[in-house]
Write a protein that holds these residues in place. Structure first.
Motif, PDB file in Angstrom:
ATOM      1  N   VAL A 141       0.851  -1.186   0.000  1.00 17.76           N
ATOM      2  CA  VAL A 141       0.000   0.000   0.000  1.00 17.76           C
ATOM      3  C   VAL A 141       0.890   1.240   0.000  1.00 17.76           C
ATOM      4  O   VAL A 141       1.757   1.386   0.882  1.00 17.76           O
ATOM      5  CB  VAL A 141      -0.918   0.004   1.242  1.00 17.76           C
ATOM      6  CG1 VAL A 141      -1.693   1.306   1.340  1.00 17.76           C
ATOM      7  CG2 VAL A 141      -1.853  -1.188   1.199  1.00 17.76           C
ATOM      8  N   PRO A 142       0.729   2.172  -0.948  1.00 11.73           N
ATOM      9  CA  PRO A 142       1.577   3.371  -0.977  1.00 11.73           C
ATOM     10  C   PRO A 142       1.369   4.251   0.253  1.00 11.73           C
ATOM     11  O   PRO A 142       0.299   4.248   0.878  1.00 11.73           O
ATOM     12  CB  PRO A 142       1.121   4.095  -2.255  1.00 11.73           C
ATOM     13  CG  PRO A 142       0.401   3.063  -3.063  1.00 11.73           C
ATOM     14  CD  PRO A 142      -0.207   2.112  -2.078  1.00 11.73           C
ATOM     15  N   ALA A 143       2.386   5.031   0.583  1.00  7.50           N
ATOM     16  CA  ALA A 143       2.312   5.931   1.733  1.00  7.50           C
ATOM     17  C   ALA A 143       1.170   6.934   1.569  1.00  7.50           C
ATOM     18  O   ALA A 143       0.495   7.284   2.544  1.00  7.50           O
ATOM     19  CB  ALA A 143       3.641   6.661   1.912  1.00  7.50           C
ATOM     20  N   ALA A 144       0.948   7.387   0.356  1.00  8.57           N
ATOM     21  CA  ALA A 144      -0.110   8.369   0.124  1.00  8.57           C
ATOM     22  C   ALA A 144      -1.479   7.776   0.442  1.00  8.57           C
ATOM     23  O   ALA A 144      -2.366   8.465   0.975  1.00  8.57           O
ATOM     24  CB  ALA A 144      -0.063   8.840  -1.330  1.00  8.57           C
ATOM     25  N   THR A 145      -1.662   6.507   0.118  1.00  9.40           N
ATOM     26  CA  THR A 145      -2.935   5.845   0.429  1.00  9.40           C
ATOM     27  C   THR A 145      -3.119   5.713   1.941  1.00  9.40           C
ATOM     28  O   THR A 145      -4.206   5.934   2.474  1.00  9.40           O
ATOM     29  CB  THR A 145      -2.989   4.461  -0.227  1.00  9.40           C
ATOM     30  OG1 THR A 145      -2.826   4.607  -1.644  1.00  9.40           O
ATOM     31  CG2 THR A 145      -4.301   3.768   0.060  1.00  9.40           C
ATOM     32  N   ALA A 146      -2.016   5.358   2.638  1.00  2.00           N
ATOM     33  CA  ALA A 146      -2.076   5.246   4.099  1.00  2.00           C
ATOM     34  C   ALA A 146      -2.388   6.599   4.727  1.00  2.00           C
ATOM     35  O   ALA A 146      -3.166   6.691   5.682  1.00  2.00           O
ATOM     36  CB  ALA A 146      -0.753   4.703   4.630  1.00  2.00           C
ATOM     37  N   ARG A 147      -1.796   7.665   4.181  1.00  5.95           N
ATOM     38  CA  ARG A 147      -2.040   9.012   4.715  1.00  5.95           C
ATOM     39  C   ARG A 147      -3.516   9.389   4.552  1.00  5.95           C
ATOM     40  O   ARG A 147      -4.151   9.902   5.472  1.00  5.95           O
ATOM     41  CB  ARG A 147      -1.155  10.023   3.997  1.00  5.95           C
ATOM     42  CG  ARG A 147      -1.357  11.467   4.464  1.00  5.95           C
ATOM     43  CD  ARG A 147      -0.471  12.415   3.664  1.00  5.95           C
ATOM     44  NE  ARG A 147      -0.581  13.776   4.149  1.00  5.95           N
ATOM     45  CZ  ARG A 147      -1.533  14.626   3.793  1.00  5.95           C
ATOM     46  NH1 ARG A 147      -2.472  14.225   2.936  1.00  5.95           N
ATOM     47  NH2 ARG A 147      -1.562  15.849   4.282  1.00  5.95           N
ATOM     48  N   LYS A 148      -4.062   9.113   3.388  1.00  4.49           N
ATOM     49  CA  LYS A 148      -5.466   9.435   3.135  1.00  4.49           C
ATOM     50  C   LYS A 148      -6.374   8.656   4.072  1.00  4.49           C
ATOM     51  O   LYS A 148      -7.336   9.199   4.635  1.00  4.49           O
ATOM     52  CB  LYS A 148      -5.802   9.118   1.679  1.00  4.49           C
ATOM     53  CG  LYS A 148      -7.229   9.475   1.277  1.00  4.49           C
ATOM     54  CD  LYS A 148      -7.464   9.176  -0.206  1.00  4.49           C
ATOM     55  CE  LYS A 148      -8.901   9.512  -0.604  1.00  4.49           C
ATOM     56  NZ  LYS A 148      -9.129   9.222  -2.058  1.00  4.49           N
TER      57      LYS A 148
END
Length: 764
Positions: A141-148
């Motif tokens: 899972v990309p970091a951007a997805t985790a942040r969202k």
């Protein structure tokens, strides 16, 4: 959990969370406030000594240099690294070193441990035990997805103005005992009460599922409290004014945040601060500075601690803090990030939240963070809040301010809920009732404590501390009437508040870890009491009995304690093997005897093992007597039921634990007419588990054939399962031992309590 690497560890009772059967009164009750008797088993020199900054640095540097060898000696993997966090040295030279852990350079959340070293002897306290291996450290899972996902979760949890300025960091999530690669995102914003928010959201790096979400800004609740005329520390400035900087307490600074949230240092021309009314902005600053001073002095005088982080550094207090421009903060909080406390002026902006117990409560959060680091999940947050309440009460009694008479109430003058009541009563927390935020503090431990609001769960620890300090029953202290009941209705003798605080402080700083729950706190405080007073002391028994008083663990009566007896029904024709597990604070072996057990059963005098095959159904008025080497006895009486099992119906009513992600197997002997089993064999199962429908159930025939009974699912929250299944067993013979196998197939991301196979039966 303590793993013994050598012979240093003191003995402690298992930290089970069930109370022993009430059957008597505690032996040798002691008067409240009496000095605990120290016996020969107390470890001489167990008390911590103050460390100079140079000595502390020396010990930490030494631990850092030895960390690779320490990791290897503990059996850690080649990808794991230990990082020294804190150190405690006892007078006898024993060194307790607290480590954080990394895996392939990634922080391991819930992987901390404490090494207790005395010469060549060593024990280790782990936050989580289990092999730490990952198939990969590459996140799917990309970091951007985790942040969202984290921002969405934080908003759903009530964080307003949520933002994540820093990128998520990869971590290893170990809180549930099973390592998982994850993202940790720090979301900042504002809590519902106006406090700053720093929410940590942990997201599975493979599936994107949110594993955990927890608020890191620790908040107490209150409106206003003043200590009268007090002495505080200030520092002369070059221009002839004075600044509210305490030079004797690490340069603690008190700031005015009414204009700038970052705070402006308070200064004054004549070094006379405030007028004792809320209309003078300096009054709140005086209370905050006084609270910081008393808390610093308490930890210094009682435990030799040099400031919150034990490094001589003063913290910062910010008063008149606003939740947003022009809107006052109705609360107070501690933040590790700024090493500071923020105090609001109450909901109406006229009642500064700067009481002594609030200040001590908040700064104790800092002490906890610098030591055990009690986490944000399970029961640990509630224990964290409770320890802050305990030390806040201890600071009040230490200060002994006539304007704030010491008591066992939390924020008693702040009227947080508008009802004129404290937010928590330590003698009986439930007296506070349901608060404005929808919770009532718990008097006693329950299995649901791990899921409830932290301040609610704090009631369990608050009640324990009161019982340990003052004892149970009715009493008047400083003009306040208290009445403290116990879960098992048996009395508890207190050891005095100073010694109670000593036990809790040592447990916190030496034995607790980030994942400690109330059962673990019991073990830690018993170890601390054994260190300080000996495992044969009245104080040791008092700690156990205070925990039993709040339904955590077993009680000593006549110096003997026992796990809850395994007295669920037995069945005729089914072999029984159940052990009585007991201990005594007196040295020497225990012996066991029994009367009127179900016909066919007997107890081994040396081991307490009850074995045999019941021959007759009925209710038996049984009793078990445990005797220690000193001749003390304790009798456990109960009615033991033997069920009829035979003919077409065979039952095993023995209770088996279903380990988390493990297997439970229960045997059942068929002694009826030989031949093939029927094609419509009835299998009745009774079990409990947080997700009972996630259990896989199989029947193993006498010849080893596996007959499926229940598949996985459906995926719904079902805490109990009571079902009868029909299976085709016509291919196997009936005679012999059948086994029911229950497998916990709950997904690994859930950290649940173990379930129990309560009973099962076959109808042929």
């Amino acid at each position: 959990m303590v793993i013994t690497a050598a012979a240093l560890a003191v003995s402690a009772l298992p930290a089970s969370a069930g109370a022993a059967s009430p059957d008597g009164t505690s032996g040798n009750p002691r008067s409240v406030g009496a000095l605990p008797q120290i016996d020969a088993t107390a470890r001489a020199g167990a008390r911590a000594v103050p460390l100079s900054p140079a000595r502390r640095r020396q010990l930490l540097d030494r631990a850092a240099d030895a960390a690779p060898d320490t990791a290897r000696s503990l059996g850690l993997g080649s990808h794991e690294t230990l990082i020294p966090k804190n150190v405690v040295e006892d007078a006898d030279g024993t060194v307790h070193t607290r480590y954080d852990r990394t895996y392939a350079g990634l922080p391991v959340l819930g992987g901390d441990l404490v090494v207790h070293q005395q010469g060549g002897s060593r024990t280790v306290t782990y936050a989580a035990q289990g092999e730490l291996t990952l198939g990969t450290t590459t996140a799917e899972v990309p970091a951007a997805t985790a942040r969202k996902s984290a921002l969405s979760k934080a908003s759903a949890e009530g964080t307003r103005k949520a933002d994540a300025h820093d990128a998520p960091r990869r971590v290893v999530w170990m809180m549930g005992g099973r390592p998982t690669l994850a993202w940790e995102t720090v979301v900042t914003g504002v809590q519902q009460d106006g406090s700053p928010s720093e929410r940590h959201v942990v997201t599975d790096a493979a599936s994107g599922t949110v594993l955990a979400s927890a608020e890191h800004v620790k908040s107490a609740q209150g409106n206003s409290l003043h200590g009268g005329r007090v002495t505080i520390g200030s520092t002369p400035q070059a221009d002839g004014t004075y600044a509210l900087i305490d030079p004797e307490r690490g340069g603690h600074r008190t700031l005015d945040s009414s204009v700038d949230s970052r705070g402006v240092l308070f200064t004054d021309d004549d070094d006379v601060w405030g007028d004792g009314t809320p209309s003078d902005p300096q009054t709140a600053a005086v209370d905050a500075a006084y609270g910081a001073r008393m808390t610093w002095d308490f930890f210094k005088d009682r435990f030799g601690r040099n400031g919150i982080a034990d490094d001589g550094r003063g913290s910062t207090s910010r008063v008149h803090y606003e939740q947003s421009r022009g809107v006052p903060l109705a609360n107070a909080n501690w933040q590790d990030g700024c090493f500071c406390m923020s105090y609001g002026d109450g909901a109406d902006g006229q009642h500064p939240v700067t009481s002594l117990d609030i200040a001590a409560h908040e700064m104790t959060h800092g002490v906890t963070s610098a030591t055990a680091g009690l986490g944000d999940f399970g029961e640990s947050p509630g224990l964290n809040e409770a320890i802050s309440d305990m030390m806040a009460a201890a600071v009040e009694f230490y200060a002994d301010n006539p304007h704030d008479v010491p008591d066992y109430m939390v924020a008693e003058l702040d009227d947080l809920h508008g009802d004129g009541k404290p937010i928590r009563y330590m003698d009986r927390p439930s007296k506070a009732g349901v608060s404005a935020v929808g919770y009532a503090p718990l008097d006693y431990w329950t299995p649901e404590a791990r899921w409830k609001e932290a301040h609610m769960v704090a009631g369990i620890g608050d009640h324990f501390f009161y019982l340990l300090a003052e004892g149970s029953g009715q009493k008047t202290i400083n003009g306040v009437d208290y009445e403290s009941p116990t879960y098992d209705k048996l009395p508890v003798a207190g050891i005095g508040r100073s010694d109670a605080a000593e036990v809790v402080y040592r447990a916190l700083t030496v034995y607790m870890t980030s994942t400690t729950d109330y059962a673990g706190a019991r073990t830690a405080t018993l170890q601390a009491a054994a260190d300080l007073y000996g495992s044969q002391s009245d104080a040791y028994e008092a700690v156990a009995n205070a925990w039993a008083g709040v339904n955590v663990g077993n009680r000593f009566v006549n110096h003997i304690a026992a796990d809850p007896l395994p007295t669920e029904p037995v069945a005729t024709g089914q072999p029984v093997s159940r052990r009585i597990r007991a201990s005594s604070t007196r040295p020497g072996p225990l012996t066991y005897s029994a009367r009127k057990l179900p016909l066919g059963l007997s107890v081994d005098r040396a081991t307490g093992l009850i074995t045999g095959t019941p021959r007759k159904a009925g209710d038996y008025p049984s009793s078990v007597v445990v005797t220690d080497a000193a001749g003390d006895t304790r009798t456990f009486s109960f009615t033991w039921t033997a069920l009829e099992s035979g003919g077409h119906f065979f039952v095993n009513p023995t209770r088996y634990v279903i380990p988390q992600w493990g297997v439970a197997e229960s045997p059942l002997v068929y002694k009826g007419k030989p031949g093939k089993a029927p094609s419509d064999l009835k299998v009745t199962v009774d079990l409990d588990h947080g997700f009972s429908n996630a259990m896989l159930i199989d029947l193993i025939a006498p010849d080893g054939t596996v007959v499926p009974v229940k598949p996985w699912g459906p995926w719904v929250l079902t805490p109990e399962l009571h079902e009868t299944y029909t299976v085709d067993a016509s291919a196997v013979t009936k005679t012999g031992t059948w086994t029911l196998r229950v497998t916990d197939a709950t997904p690994g991301l859930y950290d649940l309590d173990p379930g129990h196979l309560q009973r099962w039966s076959l109808t042929f």
